[in-house]
Scaffold this active site. Structure first.
Site, PDB file in Angstrom:
ATOM      1  N   HIS A 139       0.840  -1.198  -0.121  1.00  5.56           N
ATOM      2  CA  HIS A 139      -0.150  -0.073   0.112  1.00  5.56           C
ATOM      3  C   HIS A 139       0.672   1.395  -0.112  1.00  5.56           C
ATOM      4  O   HIS A 139       0.620   2.150  -0.411  1.00  5.56           O
ATOM      5  CB  HIS A 139      -0.771  -0.487   0.776  1.00  5.56           C
ATOM      6  CG  HIS A 139      -1.639   1.188   1.353  1.00  5.56           C
ATOM      7  ND1 HIS A 139      -1.436   2.715   2.129  1.00  5.56           N
ATOM      8  CD2 HIS A 139      -2.675   1.485   0.913  1.00  5.56           C
ATOM      9  CE1 HIS A 139      -2.427   3.302   1.794  1.00  5.56           C
ATOM     10  NE2 HIS A 139      -3.345   2.608   1.464  1.00  5.56           N
ATOM     11  N   THR A 195      -0.873  -6.323 -13.058  1.00  7.35           N
ATOM     12  CA  THR A 195       0.356  -7.447 -12.830  1.00  7.35           C
ATOM     13  C   THR A 195       0.338  -7.442 -11.079  1.00  7.35           C
ATOM     14  O   THR A 195       1.529  -8.343 -11.073  1.00  7.35           O
ATOM     15  CB  THR A 195       1.458  -7.172 -13.833  1.00  7.35           C
ATOM     16  OG1 THR A 195       1.296  -5.634 -13.382  1.00  7.35           O
ATOM     17  CG2 THR A 195       1.242  -7.436 -15.091  1.00  7.35           C
ATOM     18  N   ASP A 225      -1.052  -7.743  -9.261  1.00 10.15           N
ATOM     19  CA  ASP A 225      -2.218  -9.463  -8.270  1.00 10.15           C
ATOM     20  C   ASP A 225      -1.461 -10.885  -9.210  1.00 10.15           C
ATOM     21  O   ASP A 225      -1.581 -11.882  -8.850  1.00 10.15           O
ATOM     22  CB  ASP A 225      -3.216  -9.479  -8.296  1.00 10.15           C
ATOM     23  CG  ASP A 225      -4.171  -8.587  -7.116  1.00 10.15           C
ATOM     24  OD1 ASP A 225      -3.843  -9.415  -5.826  1.00 10.15           O
ATOM     25  OD2 ASP A 225      -5.113  -7.889  -7.167  1.00 10.15           O
ATOM     26  N   CYS A 257      -2.478  -2.133 -15.833  1.00  5.43           N
ATOM     27  CA  CYS A 257      -2.462  -1.228 -14.934  1.00  5.43           C
ATOM     28  C   CYS A 257      -1.483  -1.368 -13.907  1.00  5.43           C
ATOM     29  O   CYS A 257      -1.922  -0.264 -12.721  1.00  5.43           O
ATOM     30  CB  CYS A 257      -3.841  -0.262 -14.879  1.00  5.43           C
ATOM     31  SG  CYS A 257      -4.596  -1.769 -14.394  1.00  5.43           S
TER      32      CYS A 257
HETATM   33  C1  PEP Z   1      -2.928  -5.127  -9.405  1.00  4.34           C
HETATM   34  O1  PEP Z   1      -3.219  -5.857  -8.947  1.00  4.34           O
HETATM   35  O2  PEP Z   1      -1.872  -4.826  -9.822  1.00  4.34           O
HETATM   36  C2  PEP Z   1      -3.496  -3.591  -9.674  1.00  4.34           C
HETATM   37  C3  PEP Z   1      -3.802  -2.556 -10.404  1.00  4.34           C
HETATM   38  O3  PEP Z   1      -4.598  -3.622  -8.859  1.00  4.34           O
HETATM   39  P1  PEP Z   1      -3.656  -3.454  -7.131  1.00  4.34           P
HETATM   40  O4  PEP Z   1      -2.970  -2.993  -7.141  1.00  4.34           O
HETATM   41  O5  PEP Z   1      -5.186  -2.701  -6.870  1.00  4.34           O
HETATM   42  O6  PEP Z   1      -4.674  -4.967  -6.795  1.00  4.34           O
HETATM   43 MG    MG Z   2      -5.447  -6.048  -8.345  1.00  7.68          MG
END
Ligand code: PEP
Ligand code: MG
Length: 594
Positions: free
Chosen positions: A158, A485, A487, A549
């Site tokens: 985070h 990418t 997750d 993203c």
């Molecule tokens: C990801 O998982 O790459 C993503 C952009 O979502 P988050 O980081 O919010 O899980």
């Molecule tokens: Mg994610």
């Protein structure tokens, strides 16, 4: 020895013209005779690399394309962030080193709680927020701080991703420090740092210093964002603008940004973003006192109660989207539905629980019981992503209504809007269909009531291996894909994005991995899922728009890979947009050459 001197200058010019580069030469003069001993490409700082490349184009020694290829995109960080005064830094020794999660230099007085960061900053203090790890509750304190230091967490924790999005300096996962919240201290070896002491962070290297090391502001930021400097008075800005102009002429892929506040969007557009690739709507849940409505929604005993709370939340979300659509002024905006598990929004600890119970007219035991019932052993694989909307479609409905009502309002102001609604953590086509049906129904209702309609897309994140494997089926339900990418790395490699900071540096040091896979895409493994997902998605829909993203969208080696995989765009935090523009141009040139 004027003759030897002239001869040396002539030879230097000849070498530079021959090698078309700045060289490092060794020579000697013996008995008044000049001897050239050695010549090689000169080492240079990132800043110097940019200046040399741009000036050599102006001298017609190299082409614009060669100049674009010569600059390491990460070198742009030296132009885009405050940096330490090098002379002052020389005499300092770091007390610890963590992950270089948000580049630049920051100095301030250390505080350990987000509320203190806010309060101290409001009194004009420059602060660094140090936390064991951060959570969404800390967002306002993070915003108030010059820099963020965490003891735990990886490159996509985070703290790391929020800091990058805000453009904050961040050293994350600094396991060499021990934070003690009760004493208000941290220790690094035998050095003790107390609340209020000055510390300095180098987010480009991960170094942590005790003391106040002066920083220098960025000329580019002063011209582009703060508008406090005339571009004509800013030679570094001019170099930046020329290089970026050449990169933009060359690149194939578009560059979007990850942003969830109008000011972040404004920064990103000033840095050249061509749309938003990810609005994390949950980041909006903590603004002002709207968290109370979020908590009321979670604690509601039934659907009617949830709907009451959701109707309080909807105007806030709508307002946020209106702000974003206005700033983006016709550029595409990808808005992701709620992603994190609900327990992330509930308070922990007796005092906070009692406080919330009082606000909502509940007993602390009732609140505690709900917190307990939502507890998950493995929240990253638990009730999150579209699984929330599947079980509670009223949440999806509220978010869709807020998006489309905002879109209609802004369109009525005469501003073009292109919303793209994105469903997270999809593993089956059925999940996407169920959410897509809700979204499209709400869109029809809103457009009918307003007498105005807006073109929009419904797509999905591809962030689970199953989604990549079944992308042909999922594409039947999707107008676009965006690879998550972060997750996808977590689930493909079985690495917790929040806990792997503890051992990944060891893996990199001992060359078991070439890089932290949360920073630079694991092209060998996770990369296959990206290629396969794109290919299979386009087997179903040849023109399917595909982007990325995850945090890799701002990392140069990953961007080159995404270009090769045929992605249409990358999306990254605002301050990485110029880096992505340059890397995308390099990718085009590399893939053109084959
Ligand atoms: C990801 O998982 O790459 C993503 C952009 O979502 P988050 O980081 O919010 O899980
Ligand atoms: Mg994610």
């Amino acid at each position: 020895m004027p003759d030897s001197y002239k001869q040396l200058l002539d030879i230097s010019d000849k070498l530079e013209a021959h090698y078309k580069d700045m060289n490092d030469i060794e020579f000697t003069i013996q008995d008044r005779k000049l001897w050239m001993l050695q010549c090689r490409a000169g080492k240079r700082t990132g800043m110097a690399a940019i200046r040399i490349a741009v000036e050599m184009v102006e001298e017609k020694l190299i082409t614009e394309e060669e100049a674009v290829l010569r600059v390491d995109p990460n070198a742009l960080n030296q132009l885009l962030r405050p940096i330490f005064d090098n002379e002052k830094l020389k005499s300092e020794k770091p007390v610890a080193r963590g992950l270089n999660a948000g580049p630049g230099a920051a100095t301030g007085r250390v505080v350990f709680h987000a509320s203190d960061a806010e309060a101290w900053a409001a009194k004009g203090e420059q602060v660094i927020l140090a936390r064991i790890e951060t959570s969404p509750e800390d967002i306002r304190g993070m915003d108030a701080a010059q820099g963020i230091l965490t003891q735990r967490g990886g490159m996509t924790s985070h703290a790391a991703l929020v800091a990058r999005q805000m453009g904050k300096v961040c050293v994350a996962g600094c396991e060499a420090i021990q934070i003690d919240y009760t004493k208000g201290t941290f220790t690094a070896g035998n050095v003790m740092v107390k609340e209020g002491d000055w510390i300095s962070l180098n987010g480009s290297t991960g170094d942590v210093y005790k003391g106040n090391i002066p920083t220098k502001p960025s000329e580019v930021i002063q011209v582009v964002l703060e508008k406090t400097l005339d571009p004509k008075e800013a030679p570094t800005y001019q170099l930046y603008a020329k290089l970026m102009g050449w990169a933009d002429k060359i690149r194939r892929m578009k560059v979007r940004t990850n942003a969830d506040q109008p000011d972040q969007c404004r920064n990103a557009v000033a840095f050249g973003a061509e749309g938003i690739g990810l609005v994390r709507t949950e980041h909006m849940f903590f603004e002002g006192n709207r968290i109370d409505s979020v908590r009321e929604m979670i604690l509601a005993p039934d659907l009617a109660g949830r709907n009451v709370a959701l109707s309080k939340l909807e105007p806030f979300q709508r307002e946020d989207f209106v702000g974003i659509f206005r700033v983006m002024n016709g550029l595409p905006v990808t808005i992701r539905l709620l992603d994190p598990p609900l327990h992330e929004f509930l308070p922990h600890g007796d005092v906070a629980v009692a406080d919330l119970a009082k606000k909502l007219g509940r007993t602390p035991a009732e609140v505690e019981a709900k917190v307990e019932s939502l507890h998950e052993m493995n929240p990253m694989l638990g009730h999150r992503g579209c699984r929330l909307g599947v079980v509670y479609p009223e949440i999806t409905e509220m978010q869709a209504r807020a998006i489309f009502t905002a879109a209609v309002m802004v369109k009525k102001e005469g501003i073009e809007v292109h919303p793209e609604v994105m469903v997270p953590l999809v593993m089956t086509p059925g999940e996407l269909k169920s959410q897509g049906d809700v979204i499209r129904r709400v869109a029809d209702e809103v457009f009918k009531a307003a007498g105005v309609s807006v073109e929009y897309l419904v797509g999905t994140m591809i962030e689970l291996p199953r989604a990549a494997l079944c992308a042909d089926q999922i594409a039947q339900q999707a107008d676009f894909f965006s690879f998550g990418t972060n997750d996808l790395t977590q689930t493909c490699m079985g690495l917790s994005r929040d806990d792997s900071g503890r051992f990944l540096p060891y893996y990199v040091q001992s060359q078991l991995l070439t890089a932290d896979p949360f920073e630079a895409l694991d092209q060998t493994g996770v990369g296959q899922l990206v290629e396969m997902g794109t290919l299979r998605g386009r087997q179903t829909k040849p023109k399917l728009k595909v982007g990325i993203c995850g945090e890799h969208g701002g990392e140069p080696s990953s961007i080159i890979f995404f270009d090769g995989a045929g992605l249409d765009y990358v999306s990254c935090s605002p301050f990485r947009v110029p880096i992505a523009r340059l890397a995308a141009a390099q990718a085009t040139l590399m893939h053109r050459k084959g």
